[in-house]
Design a protein around this motif. Structure first.
Motif, PDB file in Angstrom:
ATOM      1  N   HIS A 113     -20.362 -27.765 -13.566  1.00  5.62           N
ATOM      2  CA  HIS A 113     -19.796 -26.747 -14.474  1.00  5.62           C
ATOM      3  C   HIS A 113     -18.560 -26.189 -13.671  1.00  5.62           C
ATOM      4  CE1 HIS A 113     -21.790 -25.845 -18.131  1.00  5.62           C
ATOM      5  NE2 HIS A 113     -22.899 -26.321 -17.399  1.00  5.62           N
ATOM      6  N   LEU A 114     -18.652 -26.391 -12.343  1.00  4.09           N
ATOM      7  CA  LEU A 114     -17.412 -26.174 -11.539  1.00  4.09           C
ATOM      8  C   LEU A 114     -16.235 -26.936 -11.726  1.00  4.09           C
ATOM      9  CD1 LEU A 114     -15.977 -24.154  -9.437  1.00  4.09           C
ATOM     10  CD2 LEU A 114     -17.027 -25.637  -7.683  1.00  4.09           C
ATOM     11  N   MET A 115     -16.620 -28.315 -11.713  1.00  4.83           N
ATOM     12  CA  MET A 115     -15.287 -29.418 -12.245  1.00  4.83           C
ATOM     13  C   MET A 115     -14.926 -29.101 -13.293  1.00  4.83           C
ATOM     14  SD  MET A 115     -14.764 -31.672  -9.696  1.00  4.83           S
ATOM     15  CE  MET A 115     -13.863 -32.742 -11.114  1.00  4.83           C
ATOM     16  N   ILE A 116     -15.901 -28.761 -14.403  1.00  6.25           N
ATOM     17  CA  ILE A 116     -15.198 -28.767 -15.743  1.00  6.25           C
ATOM     18  C   ILE A 116     -14.281 -27.573 -15.915  1.00  6.25           C
ATOM     19  CG2 ILE A 116     -15.704 -28.438 -18.383  1.00  6.25           C
ATOM     20  CD1 ILE A 116     -18.605 -29.392 -17.478  1.00  6.25           C
ATOM     21  N   GLY A 117     -13.116 -27.719 -16.563  1.00  7.28           N
ATOM     22  CA  GLY A 117     -12.048 -26.629 -16.554  1.00  7.28           C
ATOM     23  C   GLY A 117     -11.237 -26.655 -15.286  1.00  7.28           C
ATOM     24  N   SER A 118     -11.739 -27.272 -14.202  1.00 13.82           N
ATOM     25  CA  SER A 118     -10.790 -27.193 -13.187  1.00 13.82           C
ATOM     26  C   SER A 118      -9.563 -28.088 -13.194  1.00 13.82           C
ATOM     27  CB  SER A 118     -11.571 -27.684 -11.861  1.00 13.82           C
ATOM     28  OG  SER A 118     -11.838 -28.903 -11.786  1.00 13.82           O
ATOM     29  N   GLU A 119      -9.195 -28.785 -14.138  1.00 11.78           N
ATOM     30  CA  GLU A 119      -7.756 -29.231 -14.461  1.00 11.78           C
ATOM     31  C   GLU A 119      -7.229 -30.154 -13.563  1.00 11.78           C
ATOM     32  OE1 GLU A 119      -5.105 -26.134 -15.851  1.00 11.78           O
ATOM     33  OE2 GLU A 119      -6.266 -25.031 -16.723  1.00 11.78           O
ATOM     34  N   GLY A 120      -8.207 -31.011 -12.907  1.00 13.93           N
ATOM     35  CA  GLY A 120      -7.917 -32.077 -12.182  1.00 13.93           C
ATOM     36  C   GLY A 120      -7.378 -31.655 -10.816  1.00 13.93           C
ATOM     37  N   THR A 121      -7.749 -30.622 -10.210  1.00 15.20           N
ATOM     38  CA  THR A 121      -7.346 -30.044  -9.070  1.00 15.20           C
ATOM     39  C   THR A 121      -8.355 -30.157  -8.264  1.00 15.20           C
ATOM     40  OG1 THR A 121      -8.237 -27.816  -9.344  1.00 15.20           O
ATOM     41  CG2 THR A 121      -5.920 -28.222 -10.209  1.00 15.20           C
ATOM     42  N   LEU A 122      -9.636 -30.350  -8.394  1.00 15.65           N
ATOM     43  CA  LEU A 122     -10.938 -30.517  -7.277  1.00 15.65           C
ATOM     44  C   LEU A 122     -11.342 -31.830  -7.268  1.00 15.65           C
ATOM     45  CD1 LEU A 122     -13.071 -27.319  -8.310  1.00 15.65           C
ATOM     46  CD2 LEU A 122     -11.239 -27.473  -6.703  1.00 15.65           C
ATOM     47  N   GLY A 123     -11.214 -32.725  -8.500  1.00 20.06           N
ATOM     48  CA  GLY A 123     -11.568 -34.098  -8.168  1.00 20.06           C
ATOM     49  C   GLY A 123     -11.168 -34.895  -9.278  1.00 20.06           C
ATOM     50  N   ILE A 124     -11.357 -36.387  -9.259  1.00 18.35           N
ATOM     51  CA  ILE A 124     -10.989 -37.176 -10.355  1.00 18.35           C
ATOM     52  C   ILE A 124     -12.168 -37.733 -10.981  1.00 18.35           C
ATOM     53  CG2 ILE A 124      -9.744 -39.200 -10.789  1.00 18.35           C
ATOM     54  CD1 ILE A 124      -8.398 -38.541  -7.798  1.00 18.35           C
ATOM     55  N   ILE A 125     -12.304 -37.407 -12.201  1.00 13.30           N
ATOM     56  CA  ILE A 125     -13.507 -37.859 -13.057  1.00 13.30           C
ATOM     57  C   ILE A 125     -13.585 -39.235 -13.219  1.00 13.30           C
ATOM     58  CG2 ILE A 125     -14.810 -37.270 -15.251  1.00 13.30           C
ATOM     59  CD1 ILE A 125     -13.310 -34.945 -15.309  1.00 13.30           C
ATOM     60  N   THR A 126     -14.593 -39.927 -12.899  1.00 17.78           N
ATOM     61  CA  THR A 126     -14.674 -41.500 -13.177  1.00 17.78           C
ATOM     62  C   THR A 126     -15.663 -41.867 -14.307  1.00 17.78           C
ATOM     63  OG1 THR A 126     -15.887 -41.748 -11.176  1.00 17.78           O
ATOM     64  CG2 THR A 126     -13.482 -42.225 -11.169  1.00 17.78           C
TER      65      THR A 126
ATOM     66  N   ARG B  24      -9.071 -19.934  -4.282  1.00 19.80           N
ATOM     67  CA  ARG B  24      -8.491 -20.899  -3.066  1.00 19.80           C
ATOM     68  C   ARG B  24      -9.205 -21.352  -2.106  1.00 19.80           C
ATOM     69  NH1 ARG B  24      -4.895 -15.979  -2.677  1.00 19.80           N
ATOM     70  NH2 ARG B  24      -3.318 -16.266  -4.241  1.00 19.80           N
ATOM     71  N   GLY B  25     -10.225 -20.772  -2.074  1.00 24.31           N
ATOM     72  CA  GLY B  25     -11.220 -21.228  -0.931  1.00 24.31           C
ATOM     73  C   GLY B  25     -11.945 -22.434  -1.375  1.00 24.31           C
ATOM     74  N   ILE B  26     -12.346 -22.350  -2.761  1.00 27.40           N
ATOM     75  CA  ILE B  26     -13.021 -23.437  -3.464  1.00 27.40           C
ATOM     76  C   ILE B  26     -12.151 -24.758  -3.381  1.00 27.40           C
ATOM     77  CG2 ILE B  26     -13.918 -24.351  -5.582  1.00 27.40           C
ATOM     78  CD1 ILE B  26     -14.537 -21.457  -6.396  1.00 27.40           C
ATOM     79  N   LYS B  27     -10.669 -24.516  -3.743  1.00 32.59           N
ATOM     80  CA  LYS B  27      -9.846 -25.349  -3.672  1.00 32.59           C
ATOM     81  C   LYS B  27      -9.816 -26.146  -2.266  1.00 32.59           C
ATOM     82  CE  LYS B  27      -6.137 -27.807  -4.672  1.00 32.59           C
ATOM     83  NZ  LYS B  27      -5.847 -29.373  -5.474  1.00 32.59           N
ATOM     84  N   LYS B  28      -9.810 -25.438  -1.128  1.00 27.70           N
ATOM     85  CA  LYS B  28      -9.652 -25.850   0.066  1.00 27.70           C
ATOM     86  C   LYS B  28     -10.876 -26.660   0.384  1.00 27.70           C
ATOM     87  CE  LYS B  28      -6.259 -22.753   2.143  1.00 27.70           C
ATOM     88  NZ  LYS B  28      -6.091 -21.343   2.623  1.00 27.70           N
TER      89      LYS B  28
END
Lengths: 470, 470
Positions: B200-213, B449-453
């Protein structure tokens, strides 16, 4: 993580924040004892102090104090948890949310409700039902568990199979962070694409990222009709196999529960509700259909009968009266209590893709034979969520505490191999933590630790849960 | 954030990873141009290089390279986004997922499917429908958008009102982290309480946290019957007010869409589909009911008529044929295209609790008068999700680029005051970023920002999106 003890000065500050009447200390050990355990096995951990705040500002002050003083702070709902999530394993402060017990608003225009986290699940269900509305998540402990605890674990219950789990009904929440800041996690809307979803991150985080002080729920119209069936099977594996077949026939029941013979037997004895239990019956399914039109439900029931024909079932009981339906559901809801009444036990909350249930059940029994443990299985079969109660019975303490662990590891490895994981709705808390590495790789732990540090730089909030920080 | 340029050596390494045919550079500017824009206004940002990997290992190698070399890496789906999420605003590498176009498995036993993120939404819908199954999320761009992009924004669509958004159908995904590591975010199960919910954290994170494969979706049985109505209203505010009334009557439509007169007019002209549009009609609702029994749907339709009686409506069109239903939905789906055909525009994706829609619409028009802009509104009214298209028309570039911004801020402040937020399904991306502080406080940004880092220590993945890092 190094924590400081709760000094008399800190107790005095806590008393200033919430009032003397709402701080419990070692001076009244019997009162503190209530907060030393939850419903997990026979575990007890004593807090140094218990505080009972009544509003968000008080929670914020308490959190800031604990943050600044490096004191463990463990939020607690009703204490009905099954994984030890509310146990203050590092001592410190237990933050009881019992006074957060108000339903703030039921918004019939928007089908939403705003509540405090200490509201009992069933009281909330009844309050919205009185307005024709439905809040579906209903853990077996619904008569006593708090909604805030339900969020912390993303609790399910029998209705989840059609209506989803707690997660699916949370729109927004007010949260006090471990540093004392107060945020709202989202907005009161059905769709949200406005940055990382902090609402969904909080749900299921087991009180380790923040303290929930208000919740905005989505509600749906209450479906007024239902049909309940109790279906006996001569083979437990066949019962599990029937589950997937029902969904594959295009039917979505509002309840699809599995109970092994002994689960039903023990619950029936415990409640003194008589159930016919012929000797050749290994297990039962409860199948509930709900909706708006009884004729249509009977048509669906006919389709269910059609699916069941290919299996070796006993005589299906179609509940005639509301009392009979309630009895069937009480039998199901009290399996946990009945098992607890009979023996010390460990409950494993396994979950797999639903068509893998027969393989899981077969594996459980095979592993039990090898490790010499007896298990009573039941659960939300429609979700692939099987509760495995391992019975201590006359097992030696040595075997119970040590050898059994290896058997449980095998169980969980089987779940993961089948595409599943180690907890569907009870959470990891304290007691499942040793098994987390079976489900997750080191990198996932690293991400979780980073998230935890972002929210809780001093690591004071519910320390020792879900995963190790170091 | 300081990034390095893409050197010839890095291009050579990328060619080694994916093969020369799958690397585009400034040597073929016409080919690169396709990757410089999406469907957001008239914005163009050129990548230094475009790579088209075909499997997870290649994505992992590319990510590790960009991480080590501090090179911006922007994942891209079909480029149908409306908030600039796929624009490489810092140059660097665009990672096109177009070759990840395989439906790996449709698991009819478990009602699940495993797909690659570059599969087109409608192709997936059709593939599962051929097996009697249903994947409901259907953005207007369903004929071209990729499922991976849908996840990145948690896209909705007309069916969301009954069936939920993309988020509600994702069970698990394989993700390449910006550091190159590969993880699965969860398990293939309907219930999951096993640590922080990375899915659920990845969903909606607009490609800023990881690349879905890879993605594992939940599916449901396809409901074969439906009824579609087109309801003209003499007052747009009344149309919006009717929306909440329908839900309050206990009806859950499978589509409840609002279109202002000009939205329908422009779409009708654009598609050359004739629609009766009497002069006194201000707007329309599309109401769709779906299910398994047509008689029951007509009963529900009667209940809808009952609700509509209290409003000043024109003659309701109940679609007689599949062709007529399809025409009504095409008209709705093409409003965006029709507006784009008519004028440069900005689309705001506002969302509020649904009973606040009349107040939102009234406010939009009042703000438009004060700031001298014209708007065409339509959207998923059942979700409280109103798309506000602000038309450039003959507005000066100066007013369009500067003065208008103040008007948009007022719009979003109104949304937030009504309990809503600034994006329901399009995401923040680039163009909504300046408005994020209206919806969120500094503390939420700090957490994000903390999550992103934690996920992306060098800040290389889709930089410049959602929020500022510093």
């Amino acid at each position: 993580m190094k924590f400081n003890p709760v000094t008399p000065e800190i107790v005095a500050t806590l008393q200033q924040i919430v009032g003397e009447a709402y701080v419990l200390t070692a001076a009244t050990p019997e009162e503190v004892k209530r907060y030393a355990h939850d419903e997990t096995e026979d575990l007890h951990y004593y807090p140094e102090v218990v505080v009972k705040p009544v509003n968000t500002q008080e929670v914020s002050q308490i959190a800031r104090l604990c943050h600044e003083q490096y004191i463990p702070l463990t939020p607690r709902g009703a204490g009905t948890g099954l994984s030890g999530g509310a146990l203050p394993v590092h001592g410190g402060v237990v933050l009881s949310m019992e006074r957060f017990n108000k339903i703030i608003q039921i918004d019939e225009r928007n089908l939403q409700a705003t509540v405090e986290p200490g509201v009992v699940n069933e009281e909330f269900q009844n309050a919205v039902k009185a307005k024709g509305l439905f809040y579906p998540p209903d853990p077996a402990s619904k008569g006593s568990c708090f909604l805030g605890g339900n969020l912390s674990m993303s609790s399910g219950g029998p209705k989840a199979v059609k209506y989803g789990v707690t997660r699916d009904y949370v729109l927004n929440m007010e949260v006090v962070l471990p540093t004392g800041e107060i945020i709202w996690t989202g907005a009161n809307v059905l769709k949200y694409s406005t940055g990382y979803n902090l609402t969904h991150l909080m749900i299921g985080s087991e009180g380790t990222l923040g303290i929930i002080t208000k919740i905005v729920f989505k509600l749906i119209p209450f479906p007024p009709k239902n049909v309940v069936m109790l279906v006996p099977f001569r083979s437990s594996e066949e019962a599990c196999a029937a589950v997937a077949q029902i969904f594959m026939a295009g039917i979505t029941p509002s309840g699809l529960e599995f109970m092994e013979r002994e689960a039903l037997q023990w619950s029936s004895d415990y409640l003194k509700i008589d159930v016919p239990l012929p000797e050749d019956i290994e297990s039962h399914l409860i199948i509930e259909l709900d909706g708006w039109d009884l004729d249509l439900l009977y048509q669906d029931a006919e389709r269910v009968y059609g699916v069941l024909e290919q299996f070796n079932t006993g005589e299906v009981l179609l509940a005639d009266t509301e009392a009979q339906k309630e009895d069937i559901w009480r039998l199901r809801r009290n399996v946990g209590n009945a098992v607890r009444y009979n023996s010390i036990y460990k409950e494993e909350d396994t979950v797999v893709p639903r068509a893998e249930l027969p393989a899981l059940l077969k594996g459980v029994k095979e592993i039990g034979q090898r490790y010499n443990f007896k298990s009573v299985c039941y659960g939300h079969a429609g979700d692939g969520n099987l509760h495995i109660n391992i019975i201590k019975g006359d097992m030696s303490d040595e075997d119970w505490n040590n050898k059994l662990t290896e058997g449980i590891k095998e169980l969980f490895r089987l779940c993961v191999a089948l595409g599943g994981t180690i907890s569907g709705e009870h959470g990891i808390g304290l007691v499942q933590k040793p098994y987390m590495h079976i489900a997750l790789q080191e990198k996932q732990f690293e991400l979780m630790r980073g998230i935890k540090k972002t929210f809780d730089p001093h690591g004071i909030l519910n320390p020792g849960k879900i995963f190790e920080m170091a």
